[in-house]
Design a protein around this motif. Sequence first.
Motif, short mmCIF file in Angstrom:
data_model
loop_
_atom_site.label_atom_id
_atom_site.label_comp_id
_atom_site.label_asym_id
_atom_site.label_seq_id
_atom_site.Cartn_x
_atom_site.Cartn_y
_atom_site.Cartn_z
N GLU A 43 0.87 -1.17 0.00
CA GLU A 43 0.00 0.00 0.00
C GLU A 43 0.92 1.24 0.00
O GLU A 43 1.75 1.39 0.89
N TRP A 44 0.81 2.08 -1.02
CA TRP A 44 1.66 3.28 -1.13
C TRP A 44 0.92 4.50 -0.60
O TRP A 44 -0.28 4.58 -0.75
N PRO A 45 1.61 5.49 -0.08
CA PRO A 45 3.05 5.46 0.16
C PRO A 45 3.42 4.48 1.28
O PRO A 45 2.60 4.17 2.12
N TYR A 46 4.67 4.03 1.23
CA TYR A 46 5.24 3.21 2.30
C TYR A 46 5.05 3.98 3.61
O TYR A 46 5.29 5.18 3.68
N ARG A 47 4.57 3.27 4.64
CA ARG A 47 4.34 3.92 5.94
C ARG A 47 4.99 3.11 7.05
O ARG A 47 5.03 1.89 6.98
N GLU A 48 5.46 3.82 8.06
CA GLU A 48 5.97 3.15 9.26
C GLU A 48 5.55 3.92 10.48
O GLU A 48 5.03 5.04 10.38
N GLY A 49 5.76 3.33 11.65
CA GLY A 49 5.37 3.99 12.88
C GLY A 49 6.16 3.51 14.07
O GLY A 49 6.71 2.39 14.05
N LEU A 50 6.26 4.36 15.06
CA LEU A 50 6.91 4.02 16.33
C LEU A 50 6.01 4.52 17.45
O LEU A 50 5.21 5.44 17.25
N ARG A 51 6.16 3.92 18.64
CA ARG A 51 5.55 4.51 19.80
C ARG A 51 6.37 5.76 20.15
O ARG A 51 7.57 5.79 19.87
N ILE A 64 12.27 3.45 7.56
CA ILE A 64 11.62 3.98 6.35
C ILE A 64 12.48 5.04 5.64
O ILE A 64 13.11 5.86 6.29
N LYS A 65 12.47 4.96 4.32
CA LYS A 65 13.33 5.80 3.48
C LYS A 65 12.58 6.98 2.86
O LYS A 65 11.35 6.95 2.73
N SER A 66 13.34 7.97 2.43
CA SER A 66 12.83 9.11 1.64
C SER A 66 11.53 9.66 2.25
O SER A 66 10.48 9.69 1.60
#
Length: 314
Positions: free
Chosen positions: A186-194, A235-237
Amino acid sequence: MLIRIRRAGDVRESEITPESLYLSRRLFLAGGAAAALGLSVNPARAEAALRALGPMRKSAFSTAEERTPYEAVTNYNNFYEFGLDKEDPAAKAHSLQPRPWSLRIDGEVARPQTFDVDDLIAKTPLEERIYRLRCVEAWSMVVPWVGFPLSSLLSRVEPTGKAKYVAFETLHDPMQMPGQNKEVLEWPYREGLRLDEAMHPLAILAVGLYGRVLPNQNGAPIRLVVPWKYGFKSIKSIVRIRLTERQPRTAWNVAAPDEYGFYANVNPDVDHPRWSQAKERRIGDFFRRDTLMFNGYGDEVAQLYSGMNLRRYF
Ligand SMILES: Nc1nc2c(c(=O)[nH]1)N[C@H]1C(S)=C(S)[C@@H](COP(=O)(O)O)O[C@H]1N2
Ligand SMILES: [Mo]
């Protein structure tokens, strides 16, 4: 990272091929292809980019382990926006235009802001930090990153009392990132942290490696590095960072929730459903070594997870 649709044979080949051999073969091919296309780095631009990084301080957080050679760090990559194979990013990421670049930070913050990346680099003290990167596919590298603590940027925008998580997004532009024309993620690439993970001093935003500006294939112009987590968290860019009250969706967790959890802490005791995570091969080594809990950063980060069942929150 690997996704379900790949054939089992792909996994097996990367498991049995020593990366040093694989790499020298790929480097030879990549160099030939670049020369044939007449592609080369413009020396004046490269020099300006190098100067742009300016002086940097060595960080006490660094490991003393042997570094993975620059050629390996920049030619054996995961960056699905440019294809699924390890050599694709180095061969194809030239279509990415990392400058000018703005980074938006908003959500649950008192001072939402948009930064120009070069402005941010010029005004932020940079450090060289030699960190391990451990991929879920069981290989690892030691990389001298150039960057700064993520916490220093988050403090500048002043998270509100409601902020509990930090969500990151990669650029979404299929013209620059042709892999986004395919629905592999699923774009855009997504990430997460607490938020407490994001504020930990080991979590950095990297803008360079080996004293140079970050190459496109490594996530130019700015990417996350979280050394105690599997590589896919890095995660990049990045174009947007949002502070949120609820746990954000992440590309890999959405794609395969039983395989890629939100936490993704390096953990030799919790296997990926399709392979063991107990051992890893350092790129360039022939023999595997035991994987360390939290990628060897347990003394620093274990207290973030005290009382949590890490099999459930994998
Ligand atoms: N936007 C984006 N970021 C990404 C990825 C990706 O496909 N797209 N791959 C991740 C994975 S799986 C890894 S292991 C690391 C690889 O970083 P490197 O190529 O600099 O070693 O980037 C992570 N960040
Ligand atoms: Mo990865």
